[in-house]
Scaffold this motif. Structure first.
Motif, PDB file in Angstrom:
ATOM      1  N   ASP A 163       0.859  -1.170   0.000  1.00 62.59           N
ATOM      2  CA  ASP A 163       0.000   0.000   0.000  1.00 62.59           C
ATOM      3  C   ASP A 163       0.901   1.228   0.000  1.00 62.59           C
ATOM      4  OD1 ASP A 163      -2.796  -0.835   0.244  1.00 62.59           O
ATOM      5  OD2 ASP A 163      -2.078  -1.834   2.050  1.00 62.59           O
ATOM      6  N   VAL A 164       0.641   2.123  -0.916  1.00 66.13           N
ATOM      7  CA  VAL A 164       1.493   3.303  -1.054  1.00 66.13           C
ATOM      8  C   VAL A 164       0.609   4.539  -0.976  1.00 66.13           C
ATOM      9  CG1 VAL A 164       2.959   4.559  -2.676  1.00 66.13           C
ATOM     10  CG2 VAL A 164       3.279   2.104  -2.348  1.00 66.13           C
ATOM     11  N   VAL A 165       1.037   5.501  -0.171  1.00 69.73           N
ATOM     12  CA  VAL A 165       0.197   6.680   0.049  1.00 69.73           C
ATOM     13  C   VAL A 165       1.001   7.967  -0.101  1.00 69.73           C
ATOM     14  CG1 VAL A 165      -1.391   5.485   1.626  1.00 69.73           C
ATOM     15  CG2 VAL A 165       0.594   6.692   2.546  1.00 69.73           C
ATOM     16  N   VAL A 166       0.293   9.010  -0.544  1.00 67.17           N
ATOM     17  CA  VAL A 166       0.819  10.378  -0.523  1.00 67.17           C
ATOM     18  C   VAL A 166      -0.284  11.265   0.040  1.00 67.17           C
ATOM     19  CG1 VAL A 166       1.568  12.357  -1.911  1.00 67.17           C
ATOM     20  CG2 VAL A 166       2.387  10.063  -2.482  1.00 67.17           C
ATOM     21  N   SER A 167       0.073  12.099   0.987  1.00 64.89           N
ATOM     22  CA  SER A 167      -0.900  13.020   1.562  1.00 64.89           C
ATOM     23  C   SER A 167      -1.453  13.961   0.487  1.00 64.89           C
ATOM     24  CB  SER A 167      -0.244  13.847   2.667  1.00 64.89           C
ATOM     25  OG  SER A 167      -1.105  14.899   3.041  1.00 64.89           O
ATOM     26  N   LYS A 168      -2.773  14.143   0.497  1.00 57.68           N
ATOM     27  CA  LYS A 168      -3.395  15.042  -0.479  1.00 57.68           C
ATOM     28  C   LYS A 168      -2.916  16.485  -0.320  1.00 57.68           C
ATOM     29  CE  LYS A 168      -7.480  12.212  -1.203  1.00 57.68           C
ATOM     30  NZ  LYS A 168      -8.926  12.005  -1.017  1.00 57.68           N
ATOM     31  N   GLN A 169      -2.350  16.793   0.851  1.00 63.26           N
ATOM     32  CA  GLN A 169      -1.833  18.153   1.065  1.00 63.26           C
ATOM     33  C   GLN A 169      -0.666  18.491   0.152  1.00 63.26           C
ATOM     34  OE1 GLN A 169      -1.387  17.541   5.606  1.00 63.26           O
ATOM     35  NE2 GLN A 169      -1.652  19.744   5.351  1.00 63.26           N
ATOM     36  N   TYR A 170       0.043  17.456  -0.330  1.00 62.54           N
ATOM     37  CA  TYR A 170       1.329  17.748  -0.982  1.00 62.54           C
ATOM     38  C   TYR A 170       1.360  17.471  -2.483  1.00 62.54           C
ATOM     39  CZ  TYR A 170       2.174  17.832   3.949  1.00 62.54           C
ATOM     40  OH  TYR A 170       2.055  18.097   5.277  1.00 62.54           O
ATOM     41  N   LEU A 171       0.221  17.116  -3.049  1.00 64.31           N
ATOM     42  CA  LEU A 171       0.119  16.997  -4.514  1.00 64.31           C
ATOM     43  C   LEU A 171      -1.179  17.668  -4.952  1.00 64.31           C
ATOM     44  CD1 LEU A 171       1.128  13.367  -5.594  1.00 64.31           C
ATOM     45  CD2 LEU A 171       2.461  15.478  -5.817  1.00 64.31           C
ATOM     46  N   HIS A 172      -1.074  18.520  -5.975  1.00 63.37           N
ATOM     47  CA  HIS A 172      -2.238  19.300  -6.409  1.00 63.37           C
ATOM     48  C   HIS A 172      -2.353  19.305  -7.933  1.00 63.37           C
ATOM     49  CE1 HIS A 172      -0.765  21.201  -2.576  1.00 63.37           C
ATOM     50  NE2 HIS A 172      -1.964  20.772  -2.242  1.00 63.37           N
ATOM     51  N   ALA A 173      -3.499  19.777  -8.378  1.00 61.93           N
ATOM     52  CA  ALA A 173      -3.767  19.809  -9.822  1.00 61.93           C
ATOM     53  C   ALA A 173      -2.826  20.752 -10.569  1.00 61.93           C
ATOM     54  CB  ALA A 173      -5.223  20.211 -10.061  1.00 61.93           C
ATOM     55  N   ASP A 174      -2.262  21.724  -9.871  1.00 59.53           N
ATOM     56  CA  ASP A 174      -1.355  22.646 -10.573  1.00 59.53           C
ATOM     57  C   ASP A 174       0.109  22.215 -10.475  1.00 59.53           C
ATOM     58  OD1 ASP A 174      -1.071  23.183  -7.917  1.00 59.53           O
ATOM     59  OD2 ASP A 174      -1.408  25.353  -8.060  1.00 59.53           O
ATOM     60  N   ASP A 175       0.366  21.010  -9.985  1.00 57.03           N
ATOM     61  CA  ASP A 175       1.754  20.530  -9.903  1.00 57.03           C
ATOM     62  C   ASP A 175       2.218  19.952 -11.235  1.00 57.03           C
ATOM     63  OD1 ASP A 175       2.565  21.178  -7.298  1.00 57.03           O
ATOM     64  OD2 ASP A 175       1.550  19.438  -6.450  1.00 57.03           O
ATOM     65  N   HIS A 176       3.469  20.252 -11.555  1.00 59.37           N
ATOM     66  CA  HIS A 176       4.123  19.694 -12.749  1.00 59.37           C
ATOM     67  C   HIS A 176       5.283  18.847 -12.255  1.00 59.37           C
ATOM     68  CE1 HIS A 176       2.018  22.105 -15.898  1.00 59.37           C
ATOM     69  NE2 HIS A 176       1.675  22.769 -14.804  1.00 59.37           N
ATOM     70  N   LEU A 177       5.105  17.541 -12.363  1.00 57.20           N
ATOM     71  CA  LEU A 177       5.973  16.610 -11.634  1.00 57.20           C
ATOM     72  C   LEU A 177       7.068  16.002 -12.495  1.00 57.20           C
ATOM     73  CD1 LEU A 177       3.202  14.582  -9.750  1.00 57.20           C
ATOM     74  CD2 LEU A 177       4.511  16.541  -8.892  1.00 57.20           C
ATOM     75  N   LEU A 178       8.235  15.883 -11.883  1.00 60.14           N
ATOM     76  CA  LEU A 178       9.245  14.954 -12.368  1.00 60.14           C
ATOM     77  C   LEU A 178       9.234  13.774 -11.401  1.00 60.14           C
ATOM     78  CD1 LEU A 178      11.673  14.139 -14.136  1.00 60.14           C
ATOM     79  CD2 LEU A 178      13.137  15.500 -12.612  1.00 60.14           C
ATOM     80  N   ILE A 179       8.988  12.589 -11.932  1.00 56.87           N
ATOM     81  CA  ILE A 179       9.005  11.384 -11.102  1.00 56.87           C
ATOM     82  C   ILE A 179      10.402  10.764 -11.194  1.00 56.87           C
ATOM     83  CG2 ILE A 179       8.036   9.072 -10.791  1.00 56.87           C
ATOM     84  CD1 ILE A 179       5.390  10.106 -11.876  1.00 56.87           C
ATOM     85  N   ILE A 180      10.988  10.507 -10.042  1.00 56.97           N
ATOM     86  CA  ILE A 180      12.372   9.992 -10.003  1.00 56.97           C
ATOM     87  C   ILE A 180      12.386   8.649  -9.275  1.00 56.97           C
ATOM     88  CG2 ILE A 180      14.642  10.344  -8.911  1.00 56.97           C
ATOM     89  CD1 ILE A 180      14.718  12.461 -10.788  1.00 56.97           C
ATOM     90  N   ASP A 181      13.148   7.702  -9.818  1.00 62.83           N
ATOM     91  CA  ASP A 181      13.405   6.470  -9.070  1.00 62.83           C
ATOM     92  C   ASP A 181      14.784   5.941  -9.441  1.00 62.83           C
ATOM     93  OD1 ASP A 181      12.870   4.585  -7.133  1.00 62.83           O
ATOM     94  OD2 ASP A 181      11.246   3.603  -8.201  1.00 62.83           O
ATOM     95  N   ASP A 182      15.304   5.064  -8.607  1.00 66.99           N
ATOM     96  CA  ASP A 182      16.646   4.540  -8.879  1.00 66.99           C
ATOM     97  C   ASP A 182      16.623   3.481  -9.977  1.00 66.99           C
ATOM     98  OD1 ASP A 182      15.268   2.865  -7.073  1.00 66.99           O
ATOM     99  OD2 ASP A 182      17.119   2.054  -6.232  1.00 66.99           O
ATOM    100  N   PHE A 183      15.556   2.657 -10.005  1.00 63.99           N
ATOM    101  CA  PHE A 183      15.520   1.520 -10.928  1.00 63.99           C
ATOM    102  C   PHE A 183      14.209   1.501 -11.696  1.00 63.99           C
ATOM    103  CE2 PHE A 183      19.211  -0.820  -9.524  1.00 63.99           C
ATOM    104  CZ  PHE A 183      19.450  -1.666 -10.595  1.00 63.99           C
TER     105      PHE A 183
END
Lengths: 195, 195
Positions: B106-126
């Motif tokens: 189960d993976v969660v992100v608080s709704k406080q910290y992601l919004h409709a006006d965010d432009h995201l770079l998703i980063i991972d190691d693998f």
């Protein structure tokens, strides 16, 4: 560190059960330019100490440890909770109780990455009862490494971990020590520090 | 990124079952000055893209994401595995299968910290089968945020995740793409890239 105290007063939320939520900038959303200031402060505090490696624990210690690693120009090793099939059997192992999640975690560090000639700075985001740090110190001792110091962002000074570690002779530098906090009024008082 | 390919050739260990161990510098011990070079390269690759936040997942994505955050001067939000009592109930939630640990998280992100006006770079190691990234994309979409790109340190090009994401229209920039690797000889071949 006044910058951190001000930030906790501004964005920290005191909740019942001695919970201080700082996940808007410290341990869920991470304010990276602010972390950079904390990394600089750790470097200043431990200037002259022969630190060649930083040890932390997943997950929320990693961000601050990495920024500190950049300022110290040393590698960061993070202790892993539970065994991954990608980790060799050759690990140092300890058990850390988490009061937040009310469970025991098996914590491991590969023997390849900690040695008797390592001089460690242990970094974590929070210090309350000290269980996580005692686990990391246990792992450091298994490796025969020297713990040069412990760097913490937020210490709950009204819980016993920090003062117990100091009484054992460890140099614990917490950037902010919360002496008292009140979930009703939301007020937060810090232990005064003179540096 | 030649620097990363060279490092994987030097320090990566190919094991049976399509396992590439790079935990001496990438995801257990973290070579921070080297991470800084990877962060610079992500900044170069995504120059001109309106990124205001980086999204990653604990634990081993955090280190690279933080360094990238320093170069982009944006905050990093990391998705948490399992619910913590410190996280509000107001979370975006998804389920990510881990082939490494053979379990669903189960993976969660608080709704406080992601919004409709965010432009995201998703980063991972693998990046291998792409499950973790699809989970993060799902969370981004729940928030109505825009995924501007995906930055990966090591992609296993012989597994399907990267090419599937690219065919869906995502811009995936992997600093090294392993095309083939042989656990017997230890040889590693990279997908040629021209930038």
């Amino acid at each position: 560190m006044k910058l951190l105290e001000d930030r906790i007063r501004k964005d920290g939320v005191v909740k019942a059960g001695n919970v201080l939520k700082v996940d808007s900038f410290l341990n869920h959303q991470m304010d990276v330019p602010f972390f950079n200031e904390m990394g600089k402060e750790f470097k200043r505090l431990f200037e002259g100490t022969p630190i060649n490696k930083i040890l932390t624990i997943e997950a929320s210690g990693i961000g601050i440890a990495i920024i500190a690693g950049l300022h110290f120009q040393v590698p960061v090793v993070f202790a892993k909770k539970s065994r991954s099939s990608n980790i060799s059997d050759q690990v140092y192992h300890t058990i850390i109780h988490s009061y937040t999640h009310n469970c025991d975690n098996d914590v491991v560090v590969s023997k390849q990455y900690l040695h008797a000639d390592d001089h460690l700075l242990i970094i974590d985001d929070f210090l309350a009862n000290g269980c996580a740090l005692e686990g990391l110190i246990d792992i450091a001792h298994q490796a025969g490494a020297t713990v040069e110091g412990i760097g913490i962002a937020v210490e709950k000074g009204f819980q016993s971990g920090g003062d117990r570690l100091r009484s054992q002779g460890y140099r614990v530098e917490s950037l902010a020590i919360v002496e008292r906090m009140d979930p009703i009024s939301g007020t937060i008082e810090f232990r005064s520090s003179e540096r």
